[in-house]
Design a protein around this motif. Sequence first.
Motif, PDB file in Angstrom:
ATOM      1  N   THR A  34       0.854  -1.190   0.000  1.00  0.00           N
ATOM      2  CA  THR A  34       0.000   0.000   0.000  1.00  0.00           C
ATOM      3  C   THR A  34       0.887   1.236   0.000  1.00  0.00           C
ATOM      4  O   THR A  34       2.097   1.152   0.225  1.00  0.00           O
ATOM      5  CB  THR A  34      -0.906   0.027   1.247  1.00  0.00           C
ATOM      6  N   GLY A  35       0.283   2.397  -0.244  1.00  0.00           N
ATOM      7  CA  GLY A  35       1.003   3.660  -0.152  1.00  0.00           C
ATOM      8  C   GLY A  35       2.143   3.763  -1.148  1.00  0.00           C
ATOM      9  O   GLY A  35       1.996   3.478  -2.344  1.00  0.00           O
ATOM     10  N   ALA A  36       3.339   4.166  -0.640  1.00  0.00           N
ATOM     11  CA  ALA A  36       4.510   4.355  -1.499  1.00  0.00           C
ATOM     12  C   ALA A  36       4.927   3.049  -2.163  1.00  0.00           C
ATOM     13  O   ALA A  36       5.353   3.037  -3.320  1.00  0.00           O
ATOM     14  CB  ALA A  36       5.670   4.918  -0.677  1.00  0.00           C
ATOM     15  N   ALA A  37       4.794   1.949  -1.436  1.00  0.00           N
ATOM     16  CA  ALA A  37       5.163   0.651  -2.018  1.00  0.00           C
ATOM     17  C   ALA A  37       4.247   0.295  -3.180  1.00  0.00           C
ATOM     18  O   ALA A  37       4.678  -0.330  -4.157  1.00  0.00           O
ATOM     19  CB  ALA A  37       5.108  -0.438  -0.949  1.00  0.00           C
ATOM     20  N   LEU A  38       2.988   0.696  -3.094  1.00  0.00           N
ATOM     21  CA  LEU A  38       2.057   0.442  -4.197  1.00  0.00           C
ATOM     22  C   LEU A  38       2.465   1.239  -5.430  1.00  0.00           C
ATOM     23  O   LEU A  38       2.394   0.744  -6.568  1.00  0.00           O
ATOM     24  CB  LEU A  38       0.638   0.808  -3.765  1.00  0.00           C
ATOM     25  N   ARG A  39       2.927   2.472  -5.204  1.00  0.00           N
ATOM     26  CA  ARG A  39       3.409   3.300  -6.316  1.00  0.00           C
ATOM     27  C   ARG A  39       4.657   2.665  -6.940  1.00  0.00           C
ATOM     28  O   ARG A  39       4.800   2.631  -8.177  1.00  0.00           O
ATOM     29  CB  ARG A  39       3.726   4.708  -5.797  1.00  0.00           C
ATOM     30  N   GLU A  40       5.549   2.140  -6.090  1.00  0.00           N
ATOM     31  CA  GLU A  40       6.731   1.454  -6.607  1.00  0.00           C
ATOM     32  C   GLU A  40       6.341   0.254  -7.467  1.00  0.00           C
ATOM     33  O   GLU A  40       6.904   0.031  -8.540  1.00  0.00           O
ATOM     34  CB  GLU A  40       7.603   0.992  -5.436  1.00  0.00           C
ATOM     35  N   THR A  41       5.360  -0.510  -6.968  1.00  0.00           N
ATOM     36  CA  THR A  41       4.910  -1.687  -7.708  1.00  0.00           C
ATOM     37  C   THR A  41       4.364  -1.291  -9.076  1.00  0.00           C
ATOM     38  O   THR A  41       4.612  -1.966 -10.081  1.00  0.00           O
ATOM     39  CB  THR A  41       3.829  -2.433  -6.902  1.00  0.00           C
ATOM     40  N   SER A  42       3.642  -0.180  -9.126  1.00  0.00           N
ATOM     41  CA  SER A  42       3.086   0.294 -10.393  1.00  0.00           C
ATOM     42  C   SER A  42       4.202   0.606 -11.387  1.00  0.00           C
ATOM     43  O   SER A  42       4.133   0.210 -12.563  1.00  0.00           O
ATOM     44  CB  SER A  42       2.232   1.539 -10.144  1.00  0.00           C
ATOM     45  N   TYR A  43       5.234   1.305 -10.927  1.00  0.00           N
ATOM     46  CA  TYR A  43       6.357   1.630 -11.817  1.00  0.00           C
ATOM     47  C   TYR A  43       7.110   0.364 -12.247  1.00  0.00           C
ATOM     48  O   TYR A  43       7.534   0.246 -13.407  1.00  0.00           O
ATOM     49  CB  TYR A  43       7.308   2.594 -11.120  1.00  0.00           C
ATOM     50  N   ILE A  44       7.289  -0.563 -11.312  1.00  0.00           N
ATOM     51  CA  ILE A  44       7.987  -1.806 -11.652  1.00  0.00           C
ATOM     52  C   ILE A  44       7.241  -2.554 -12.740  1.00  0.00           C
ATOM     53  O   ILE A  44       7.810  -2.966 -13.760  1.00  0.00           O
ATOM     54  CB  ILE A  44       8.141  -2.693 -10.393  1.00  0.00           C
ATOM     55  N   ASN A  45       5.956  -2.737 -12.535  1.00  0.00           N
ATOM     56  CA  ASN A  45       5.172  -3.506 -13.504  1.00  0.00           C
ATOM     57  C   ASN A  45       5.104  -2.802 -14.860  1.00  0.00           C
ATOM     58  O   ASN A  45       5.135  -3.453 -15.915  1.00  0.00           O
ATOM     59  CB  ASN A  45       3.769  -3.758 -12.960  1.00  0.00           C
ATOM     60  N   ARG A  46       5.038  -1.453 -14.833  1.00  0.00           N
ATOM     61  CA  ARG A  46       4.998  -0.730 -16.113  1.00  0.00           C
ATOM     62  C   ARG A  46       6.310  -0.848 -16.867  1.00  0.00           C
ATOM     63  O   ARG A  46       6.331  -0.993 -18.088  1.00  0.00           O
ATOM     64  CB  ARG A  46       4.657   0.745 -15.856  1.00  0.00           C
ATOM     65  N   SER A  47       7.436  -0.808 -16.129  1.00  0.00           N
ATOM     66  CA  SER A  47       8.730  -0.924 -16.806  1.00  0.00           C
ATOM     67  C   SER A  47       8.922  -2.331 -17.371  1.00  0.00           C
ATOM     68  O   SER A  47       9.464  -2.494 -18.473  1.00  0.00           O
ATOM     69  CB  SER A  47       9.855  -0.581 -15.835  1.00  0.00           C
ATOM     70  N   LEU A  48       8.460  -3.340 -16.643  1.00  0.00           N
ATOM     71  CA  LEU A  48       8.567  -4.710 -17.152  1.00  0.00           C
ATOM     72  C   LEU A  48       7.630  -4.927 -18.335  1.00  0.00           C
ATOM     73  O   LEU A  48       7.955  -5.658 -19.281  1.00  0.00           O
ATOM     74  CB  LEU A  48       8.262  -5.722 -16.035  1.00  0.00           C
ATOM     75  N   SER A  49       6.481  -4.285 -18.290  1.00  0.00           N
ATOM     76  CA  SER A  49       5.573  -4.347 -19.434  1.00  0.00           C
ATOM     77  C   SER A  49       6.195  -3.670 -20.650  1.00  0.00           C
ATOM     78  O   SER A  49       6.069  -4.163 -21.781  1.00  0.00           O
ATOM     79  CB  SER A  49       4.239  -3.687 -19.068  1.00  0.00           C
ATOM     80  N   ALA A  50       6.892  -2.544 -20.422  1.00  0.00           N
ATOM     81  CA  ALA A  50       7.583  -1.858 -21.522  1.00  0.00           C
ATOM     82  C   ALA A  50       8.680  -2.745 -22.090  1.00  0.00           C
ATOM     83  O   ALA A  50       8.911  -2.765 -23.311  1.00  0.00           O
ATOM     84  CB  ALA A  50       8.163  -0.531 -21.023  1.00  0.00           C
TER      85      ALA A  50
END
Length: 584
Positions: free
Chosen positions: A486-502
């Motif tokens: 949750t919180g900041a960690a959730l934001r980190e997860t979003s960036y991680i998944n987007r970069s791996l998707s890219a």
Amino acid sequence: MGRGLPGSISGGVKRRGLPGAAKEERIVVLETENAALHLKLAEYQGLAGRSTSEVLQLYSAHGQQQKLQRTSVVTQLHGTVKRLKQDLKRLRSFVLELSKDFQRQSKTYLYQILTAVQGIQLENEAMQMFQIKAFDLEQSLQEVTERYEKEKQKRRALHNSLVELRGNIRVHCRIRPLLPFDAASGHSISEDRQRNFPEKVAYAADDETVLIKCSRPGHASINRTFQFERVYNALESQDIVFADVAPLLTSLLDGYNVCIMAYGQTGSGKTYTMLGPQLEENFAFSIEDESELGIIPRATQEVFRLLSEKPPGSYWVEVSVVEVYNNEIFDLLAKDNYGKVFGVKREVVTTREGKSDVPLLMHETVENAAEFLHLVNKGVQLRVRHPTLVHAHSSRSHLVVTLTINTIISGDNFGTSWEDEQTSQRLNKEVSCTFPQKMRENKSTSSSRASSPTQLEATEKLKKVKTRLQLVDLAGSECVGMSGVTGAALRETSYINRSLSALADVLGAIAEQRSHVPYRNSKLTHLLQDSLGGDAKLLVMLCISPDQKYLTESMQTLGFGTRARQVQRGQLKKKNFPVPSKAK
């Protein structure tokens, strides 16, 4: 004699002169006493005679009794002897019968023993025949196995040649063992994924095949296989994994760029595979147990071993460590004004030649593997981490460690052997005159090196060739419901998944040979553009968990690896670089 006694008494009385009456009375008394004594004497004599007779009678009776007793004893002895003779006779009869029975049984048993011995001999002969056949079969199996291994190596060599000609991405897959934390269920995990005991669904069917086999109530059964260049089961060690990576390092010295990256879900073993075990107190990786070292420290040691076969002074090695966190690039070797290591944000750009570059990125010059690993360890300790329900020390950034080999060679001697002693001496002399002073002192240098006009004139006949080894530990792909962030960690997860998707989009575009490859959709793909786009031999190490709880994530990782394996980038570019003969 008795009759004379009174007279003598009376005569004596007379002589004594007793009175007459008294004498008479005295005589009467004495006679009476005498008579009484005679009676007693007679009585005693009678008794004596009777006692003698009785004694004789008693003696005679005792002798008869003894005689009777002796007769009785003899009679008893005769009876006992008779009985003993009868018993002895019966015993002899029994012994005789027993002996006959023993002889009969002995003959029977002896026949059975002879039969058994003959059977054992036959069985031994049959066993020897079977052993000979088994030995022949073992030899045949060994020969077939050796031929199979040779053919498999030939097929693998041909496949690797085909992969290299096509520019395919090599994809390996490592299945980690079940770990204690697999049995723990987080509060955010759905009920159908919560179990006290983990269940395996991922197996290494052989060294090139991953088998996913799962049957869950209320779900469709899964029985799928995935093919890769190499598959490692849960028992295969770090040594075995690196043995398949080592040949790429020879390619590095042959003039090819090399990139090795670990891809997979959080907690699937990527960092362990790339670095090895980490110390929890400061997140540094341990180099005490060499058997546990990962690809990065082992590759560094192997590169410096191969470089030791080159002429001294003809090369230098640089290291850079960056992380991509929340789609931003941070230089983990950059220092503040006090000389303390401090991560600084950097930007990635595309040069006029179409290559990716990070201006002002710190490159530390190192002379051996120990210095290299010391710097990597410093950078690793600055890496962003955050605990999740899946992994207590989950990496929240992509780590990119780059080893750059700068080689100075003579422009008139491209393609000559490094064994040419005169060339080596000339190169050493020229390099010693033209290497920057900071290089010789093993100091930090920037990626934007500049030489003075005098140096350019002195080195116009020299060529500097760079080959690069990129070692990438990607952040783990995550399911938010599984990780519980949750919180900041959730934001980190979003960036991680987007970069791996890219990253997946870039590989898909290359596989489909599209005119536009979206490298700039993510800082990660932009940074790795040269490696992904065909300028490097690329190895993707897939890491998956065998637990059914992570089935969805494992399937996604295997799907990514399958798509990456289909990428054809054309024949890879080799630097105009002389091949060290010893490295072959």
